[in-house]
Motif scaffolding. Structure first.
Motif, PDB file in Angstrom:
ATOM      1  N   LEU A 357       1.027  -1.225   0.109  1.00 54.02           N
ATOM      2  CA  LEU A 357       0.097   0.264   0.029  1.00 54.02           C
ATOM      3  C   LEU A 357       0.818   1.169   0.105  1.00 54.02           C
ATOM      4  O   LEU A 357       0.310   2.250  -1.040  1.00 54.02           O
ATOM      5  N   ARG A 358       1.742   1.010   1.168  1.00 53.23           N
ATOM      6  CA  ARG A 358       2.979   2.395   0.766  1.00 53.23           C
ATOM      7  C   ARG A 358       3.207   2.527   0.061  1.00 53.23           C
ATOM      8  O   ARG A 358       3.914   3.668  -1.073  1.00 53.23           O
ATOM      9  N   GLU A 359       3.913   1.789  -1.112  1.00 54.59           N
ATOM     10  CA  GLU A 359       4.265   1.821  -2.765  1.00 54.59           C
ATOM     11  C   GLU A 359       3.385   2.425  -3.187  1.00 54.59           C
ATOM     12  O   GLU A 359       3.909   3.133  -4.781  1.00 54.59           O
ATOM     13  N   TYR A 360       1.831   1.742  -2.996  1.00 52.48           N
ATOM     14  CA  TYR A 360       0.987   2.408  -4.063  1.00 52.48           C
ATOM     15  C   TYR A 360       0.507   4.067  -3.581  1.00 52.48           C
ATOM     16  O   TYR A 360       0.321   4.608  -4.786  1.00 52.48           O
ATOM     17  N   TYR A 361       0.543   4.628  -2.344  1.00 52.36           N
ATOM     18  CA  TYR A 361       0.651   5.412  -2.742  1.00 52.36           C
ATOM     19  C   TYR A 361       2.187   6.378  -3.057  1.00 52.36           C
ATOM     20  O   TYR A 361       1.769   7.556  -3.457  1.00 52.36           O
ATOM     21  N   ARG A 362       3.898   6.027  -2.600  1.00 59.55           N
ATOM     22  CA  ARG A 362       4.552   6.353  -3.437  1.00 59.55           C
ATOM     23  C   ARG A 362       4.233   6.690  -5.062  1.00 59.55           C
ATOM     24  O   ARG A 362       4.374   7.756  -5.434  1.00 59.55           O
ATOM     25  N   ALA A 363       3.350   5.407  -5.624  1.00 64.53           N
ATOM     26  CA  ALA A 363       3.157   5.843  -6.900  1.00 64.53           C
ATOM     27  C   ALA A 363       2.090   6.750  -6.937  1.00 64.53           C
ATOM     28  O   ALA A 363       2.236   7.798  -8.157  1.00 64.53           O
TER      29      ALA A 363
END
Length: 742
Positions: A357-363
């Motif tokens: 989810l954090r990777e999604y946020y960074r994307a």
């Protein structure tokens, strides 16, 4: 007779000035006065000085009609001083408790022209750094001396506030402060050179606050070049004195170069593009003022810097500085790597999900900011409430182009009003909203992972006028700050663009508790707009919804949370209170929102006349239906005071709470109404009508004037016009009218 005149200039120090003044006035001595000089400060520093002068004859307030700067403001105070000695104390510093008796004793014993006292640097994390006193004077002299007898004295910090100076000595020598920055230089060194009797008191007397914002040492700009003018004044004075001070030139020259390099080396002061010019001026002064016989240059790396200055080798100096900084970064990185450990296996699944989810946020952060999206939250995603809800409603009316979306916990989603868009915390939609919103409005902080993107606006509304200490001030009361990460708190505060304040008092406390570069919107509390605008018909309708008749007396009991005493409940017997209230009495009981998962069974009582309203989603409804509020240290008293209805402070643990949790002011001395400290007393004020006596009404009137002056029903509108529409006039007019009224 006045022995010590404290001169306290005040400019943009409203968050710290009370602590400074209290630290002086609470000392167990007589024969002191305080000359407070308001240097045309744009905040409430002048009002604070006037307030203290009105209640303490030892305080004299001077208001300047234009800003003249720290040095000239000190001169104004000096001209009005009557004491034998003058002590210039900055308004954001404070004296150590109990230090003045020792200062007074030393002054009377030795009668010095100058008495130097020790200090500590107090950092934001409540840690202290010692001064050079112990190194300069391993065995401090008890008598007095001249500077040439102890030239090492020059190595003490060259400030005005670490020394008391005999006033007649200043008048006879004509020594005063020069205008401009670094004004201490051209005052402190000449004072030492001219003094016949210098004394040293090896006692920490001053807490030198290291501010994160506002101090000149934290301000970049060309005005730091004014340090050269101040040192030029010192050396021109020595030139005028002639051979009499030649023996002091080498030591003063070394101090000058040390000071220049200190200013240059502080990245917060000199911008990169100005450093070559600053270095060139150091080189020029080195050549101009170098004593014929040389000077005692320091050894090691510092000595190398001096040699590079003498040679004018800026590029080499800059490369050396870069190398040292790279070395320090490498060392910190290595230490950090040693501290990192692998997470427990049982957390692996949760961490994997969070990582995705954090990777999604960074994307999502790489996508453009949505220029129409505003994200709202309150009380750690507990639901639709408080100041953010009031601002949301005003924005829907005044800025319909702004699309508002709320963040709520999954178990609180059912409480969101119909027609209000929301996302559930922890879902992809949640991360997407946080990443792309232009505006983020909250009454607490968003999580640490949230990035402050360029062009986005973070609005911190807070959720109450503070009685208990908050933010960094909690460091002094560790019992109530268990587990708090103050460094992390400051990182979150640094995201704020705006801080909404209900009143001047809150503004002052927030500046102390949350020091950062945000803009304060002192506009009243948006959540209180409804209390001002509610009609009689609306109130009757609400009472009917709670089953309350028009002739019944409704008491709302709303105690605050004691985070330092989990599970504590003040002594309170609903049935005994109802007996006193009589047949027409009704009691509403509301716990703090921290207890929203506390479902312990309560002791049975008269269910028809007592109602637990802890789960009611809108506290403003409860204020509107209640005839009387009973509370302790809750911010509810400030909100309820808007209604101008009786308030009773019931504080059975006041002394323990004050000492353990820490408070900003004494609610028992400056209350909004009647005060009780035992349950028996609480019953008595209702029994004899003292809760709404003339004295209680007078106290409420004073309380309302101090804390509720801005609550006119338009606070949310003022926030929306400034934050979403970019209008300034309404906010500035509001603050201006409040200052005139005070």
């Amino acid at each position: 007779m006045t022995l010590i005149s404290f001169v306290v200039p005040a400019y943009r120090v409203q968050g710290y000035l009370r602590e400074c003044l209290d630290s002086i006035l609470d000392q167990p001595v007589t024969g002191i006065e305080v000359i407070g000089v308001d240097d045309c400060s744009p905040d409430d520093s002048g009002e604070i000085l006037a307030e203290y002068a009105a209640r303490d004859p030892r305080v004299h307030a001077v208001r300047l009609t234009e800003n003249v700067g720290l040095g000239p403001a000190r001169n104004v105070g000096l001209d009005r001083a009557a004491g034998e000695y003058v002590w210039f104390v900055d308004g954001d510093d404070w004296l150590a408790p109990g230090c003045l008796p020792e200062v007074v004793a030393r002054l009377r014993e030795t009668r010095p022209d100058v008495l130097l006292v020790d200090h500590v640097r107090m950092h934001w994390n409540d840690t202290a750094s010692r001064s050079a006193m112990a190194e300069v004077f391993p065995e401090p002299p008890e008598g007095t001396f001249r500077l040439r007898e102890r030239p090492e004295t020059l190595r003490l910090l060259h400030t005005a506030w670490n020394r008391l100076v005999r006033r007649r000595f200043l008048l006879d020598t004509g020594l005063r402060f020069a205008p401009g920055w670094y004004e201490d230089v051209s005052f402190s060194y000449p004072v030492l050179m001219a003094a016949e009797r210098i004394g040293v008191l090896d006692r920490v007397c001053v807490n030198y606050r290291q501010r994160r914002t506002g101090a000149i040492t934290r301000t970049r700009g060309e005005r730091h070049f004014e340090v050269f003018d101040q040192w030029h004044r010192v050396f021109r004075l020595m030139d005028a004195e002639g051979p009499a001070v030649d023996d002091l030139r080498p030591a003063l020259f070394e101090r000058m170069i040390w000071h220049y390099l200190t200013v240059l080396g502080n990245g917060a002061r000199i911008a990169p593009e100005l450093r070559p010019a600053f270095f060139a001026q150091i080189t020029a002064d080195h050549a101009r003022w170098l004593p014929p016989g040389g000077y005692p240059a320091p050894p090691g790396a510092e000595g190398l810097k001096h040699r590079l200055v003498a040679a004018g080798r800026w590029r080499t100096f800059s490369a050396l500085r870069t190398a040292y900084r790279a070395r320090d970064v490498a060392r910190r990185t290595a230490r950090s790597a040693k501290r990192r450990v692998a997470p427990p296996a049982r957390r692996a699944a949760t961490l994997a999900r969070d990582t995705l989810l954090r990777e999604y946020y960074r994307a999502e952060l790489r996508r453009p900011v949505d220029p129409t999206l505003a994200v709202y939250a309150a009380y750690w995603y507990r639901g639709y409430a408080d100041n953010p809800a009031a601002i949301f409603e005003a924005a829907r009316r005044l800025a319909p182009q702004v699309r508002g979306v709320w963040i709520v916990r999954r178990d609180r989603a059912h409480t969101v009003p119909e027609g209000v868009a929301y996302v559930v915390a922890g879902t992809p939609a949640y991360y997407r909203a946080l990443a792309r919103a232009r505006w983020l409005v909250n009454n607490v902080n968003f999580p640490d992972f949230v990035r402050k993107r360029p062009g986005t606006v973070h609005v911190q509304t807070h959720h109450g006028t503070p009685v208990k200490v908050m933010g960094l001030d909690q460091q002094r009361y560790p019992i109530g700050a268990v587990g708090m990460d103050f460094a992390g708190l400051l990182r979150r505060v640094d995201r704020w663009d705006y801080s909404v304040s209900a009143n001047s008092f809150s503004t002052q406390m927030w500046e102390r508790a949350y020091p950062a570069a945000y803009t304060t919107l002192e506009v009243g509390y948006p959540r209180n707009d409804r209390l001002v605008t509610a009609t009689r018909e609306e109130i009757l309708r609400l009472r009917a919804g709670f089953g309350l008749g028009p002739g019944e007396q409704v008491v709302l009991y709303a105690p605050t949370h004691r985070e330092h005493l989990p599970g504590y409940r003040p002594p309170f017997d609903p049935e005994r209170l109802l007996d006193v209230l009589g047949p027409a009495g009704r009691l509403l009981m509301r716990s703090h929102y921290f207890h929203d998962r506390d479902h312990r069974a309560r002791r049975p009582t008269d269910r028809d006349r007592v109602r637990d309203v802890s789960d009611h989603p809108c506290v403003e409804d409860l204020y509107l239906v209640a005839d009387v509020l009973v509370t302790d240290y809750s911010s509810a008293m400030f909100d309820y005071a808007v209604l101008d209805r009786p308030i009773v402070v019931y504080a059975p643990d006041w002394e323990a709470y004050r000492l353990a949790r820490g408070v900003y002011f004494d609610v028992t001395a400056q209350p909004p109404g009647a005060v009780t400290t035992t349950f028996a007393d609480l019953l008595e004020v209702f029994r004899d009508g003292e809760f709404d006596s003339a004295a209680a009404r007078k106290a409420r009137q004073r309380f309302r004037a101090r804390f509720c002056a801005l609550d006119d029903g338009h606070a949310a509108e003022r926030v929306v016009r400034r934050v979403f529409l970019g209008e300034r006039a309404e906010v500035e007019r509001c603050a201006s009218s409040r200052r005139v009224a005070s």
